[in-house]
Design a protein around this motif. Structure first.
Motif: not given
Ligand code: HXC
Length: 258
Positions: A77-95
């Motif tokens: 539930s810690d991982m799921y609630n924090a959506n752990f690692f989802a922040g990396w998608e912001q790095v992949t959105r670098t244009r």
């Protein structure tokens, strides 16, 4: 900006970002992620910067993975609630373009971050792997997908199921990395390549990146149409007029980014 887990320098039009936790082989903890998100967004929105290189501090590692000590006690539930690692998608959105200069171990999350880059330049001492299975888990930052797209099912499956490391030579042969260079020249070569890219017409650089990436998301006919429309669009830019005039007049182009 004050960063503590990464170092950020600008060298002309090139931003150099160095993962800076050598005592933990640059393991990627939440602080590293937060700082990378900030640094990549700052790069993307800075009109003076046109290419970025990400590398690791120390000779041993690019990054030996996500920080195991940080994840150890987490529950589902810690991982799921924090959506752990989802922040990396912001790095992949670098244009704008960015390169991973892999200087040693790129394991687990380290391999996954390297694969988020537009391409990888590796030192001859680089070692790639997805050893998460040995920890009772799986890749969690896109590795199972990006590794499979990069090197095919058989090799990706073998890597994920055995956790074995792949050396630089095999990584180049398999299409995981663009180029292998001697360890002592890695940073110099990566920066030189970044300078080459940074000297290109910036609109065309972003368009080229966008269209190669479309190949991963779109069926062929749609991807080709996307390419053709972007190509047409660039004929509305100043840099297309300048680029073609410069060729005809046998002189270097002078880009405005417009
Ligand atoms: C936290 C790490 C770490 C990591 C190394 N360290 N990797 N800390 N997370 N991923 C720390 C060690 O604990 C040690 O700290 C110091 O860095 C030096 O590492 P050593 O193991 O002493 O070095 P060495 O013997 O040379 O071995 C190098 C290595 C090994 C083969 C790379 O460190 C290793 O196997 N690391 C883990 C690789 C891995 O499993 N990565 C995947 C992580 S999971 P101390 O304090 O003892 O000096 C992951 C998955 C993401 O990325 C998605 C799934 C959840």
């Amino acid at each position: 900006t004050d960063y503590s887990a990464i170092l950020v320098e600008t060298k002309g039009a090139v931003t150099l970002v160095t993962l800076n936790r050598p005592e933990a082989l640059n393991a990627l903890n939440s602080k590293v992620l937060d700082e990378l998100i900030h640094a990549f967004a700052a790069y993307d929105s800075d009109p003076s910067q046109h290419c970025l290189v990400l590398t690791g501090s120390g000779e041993k590692a690019f990054a030996a993975g996500a920080d195991i000590k940080e994840m150890q006690s987490q529950g589902f539930s810690d991982m799921y609630n924090a959506n752990f690692f989802a922040g990396w998608e912001q790095v992949t959105r670098t244009r704008k373009p960015w390169i991973a200069a892999v200087n040693g171990f790129a394991l687990g999350g380290g391999c996954e971050v390297a694969m988020m880059a537009d391409f990888i330049i590796a030192s001859d001492t680089a070692k790639f792997g997805q050893p998460e299975i040995k920890l009772g888990v799986t890749p969690g930052m896109g590795g199972s997908q990006r590794l499979t797209l990069a090197i095919g099912k058989s090799k990706a499956m073998e890597m994920c199921l055995t956790g074995r490391m792949m050396g630089a030579e095999e990584a180049e042969r398999s299409g995981l990395v663009a180029r292998v260079v001697p360890a002592a020249q890695l940073l110099e070569e990566a920066l030189k390549t970044a300078e080459t890219i940074a000297a290109m017409p910036p609109l065309a650089a972003v368009a080229n990146k966008e269209m190669v990436n479309a190949a991963f998301e779109m069926p062929l006919a749609q991807g080709i149409n996307f390419e053709r429309r972007l190509f047409h669009g660039l004929f509305g830019s100043e840099d297309q007029k300048e680029g073609m005039a410069a060729f005809v007049e046998k002189r270097p182009g002078n880009w405005t980014g417009q």
